[in-house]
Design a protein around this motif. Structure first.
Motif, short mmCIF file in Angstrom:
data_model
loop_
_atom_site.label_atom_id
_atom_site.label_comp_id
_atom_site.label_asym_id
_atom_site.label_seq_id
_atom_site.Cartn_x
_atom_site.Cartn_y
_atom_site.Cartn_z
N LEU A 178 -7.07 -30.98 34.76
CA LEU A 178 -6.97 -31.41 36.43
C LEU A 178 -6.79 -32.88 36.62
O LEU A 178 -5.88 -33.09 37.63
N ILE A 206 -10.46 -25.12 40.55
CA ILE A 206 -8.73 -25.34 40.42
C ILE A 206 -8.08 -25.44 41.88
O ILE A 206 -7.60 -26.40 42.04
N ALA A 209 -8.98 -28.48 43.75
CA ALA A 209 -8.30 -29.72 43.38
C ALA A 209 -6.97 -29.78 43.47
O ALA A 209 -6.42 -30.71 44.08
#
Length: 332
Positions: A178, A206, A209
């Motif tokens: 990340l 995910i 992000a």
């Protein structure tokens, strides 16, 4: 297990399938799940059973030496090692059974900001975690990470297990990946999107992000990669929210052209609806030679064709052209 037992008995597999090997030391998924954190973080190659698994040219005993070279301070040494790994562990799109064991070390090498060829290192990890679909940009295949049917590598090992193990290895290192969404090099950010899209879990975190990064991302290629990564995660993890999200993006005139075009491709892959006329008009209006050049570098599109990927993809998605056939005006 004895040395003889560290090999797949193909007669047994023909009679009973792979079930007898599930969870054993010959199940690369179990080996990946059992790798201690200190082995991965410390590059403890000696603690990994490389020779038990293979690649296109035989047992994987040579792999740790190549991985050590990937960490070299000499860029040429790194490039040569990556070239050899590409040729062996993902040979012509065939994921060798040893490939998943490389992923924790490839990701750690790529996370080092002083390392050479970081994007290519990440792309190698991604190649081990997804099905090969060179030349195919259809709505069914474009965002497809895995296949349902059984596939086998050069040594007869089930690629389904290898790809599953690779995806698990990437998911286990979500926290390592990340931060790379904010790396200085846009190629690294693009490659990070492509890797994260294959993760077998952590999809919600995910996706959050990726969407947060999209709001500030300056690179058109990375923005398009973010959109496609979100859609691929949604497709693999049955998240319906991406359908509405992508359907909102592609008609929105306040969005960048690269976001709108990639969102249109994403939406087409997430639904079975006929291609709307306004989507065709949107693509016809937005796609220019400059945008085509930028989007041809997006990994999903480059895998369709490394020179004319966008044209081939649109031709297949909009007009159901056979993979490999090009219409010079696919969005007409």
């Amino acid at each position: 297990m004895s040395a003889e037992q560290y090999a797949i008995n193909h007669k047994l597999v023909r009679e009973h399938g792979l079930e007898p090997y599930e969870g054993t030391p010959l199940d690369v998924r179990a080996v990946i799940a059992g790798l201690p954190q200190n082995v991965k973080d410390g590059f403890r190659f000696d603690a990994v059973p490389w020779g038990r698994f293979g690649h296109a040219y035989g047992p994987g005993d040579d792999v740790p030496g190549l991985l050590a070279q990937v960490r070299s301070s000499n860029a040429e040494v790194v490039q040569a090692a990556l070239r050899e790994l590409w040729a062996s562990i993902v040979h012509q799109g065939t994921v060798g059974s040893v490939a998943p064991l490389t992923i924790p070390f490839l990701l750690r090498a790529a996370s080092d900001p002083t390392a050479h060829h970081r994007a290519n290192t990440l792309n190698l990890a991604s190649a081990a975690a997804r099905r090969e679909h060179w030349g195919s940009g259809t709505r069914e295949s474009f965002l497809q990470v895995t296949r349902q049917e059984w596939m086998y590598d050069c040594g007869g090992y089930a690629m389904n297990w290898s790809i599953e193990a690779s995806r698990s290895a990437i998911a286990a290192d979500t926290d390592l990946l990340l931060p790379l969404l904010h790396a200085a090099d846009p190629d690294v950010r693009t490659a990070t999107c492509y890797a994260l899209a294959t993760a077998s879990c952590e999809a919600g975190r995910i996706t959050d992000a990726l969407c947060a990064r999209l709001a500030t991302e300056p690179s058109p290629t990375v923005r398009a990669s973010i959109v496609l990564a979100v859609a691929e995660l949604a497709r693999e993890h049955n998240d319906p929210r991406a359908v509405t999200w992508s359907r909102t993006l592609w008609p929105d005139p306040t969005q960048f052209a690269d976001v709108r075009v990639s969102a249109a491709l994403a939406w087409l892959c997430l639904v079975d609806d006929p291609v709307p006329n306004d989507l065709r008009t949107t693509l016809d209006t937005l796609i220019t030679a400059d945008l085509t050049r930028l989007l041809n570098d997006v990994p999903w599109i480059a895998n369709v064709d490394d020179e004319n990927g966008l044209a081939r993809t649109i031709d297949q998605m909009l007009d159901k052209a056979q993979p490999g056939a090009i219409d010079s005006h696919p969005w007409d």
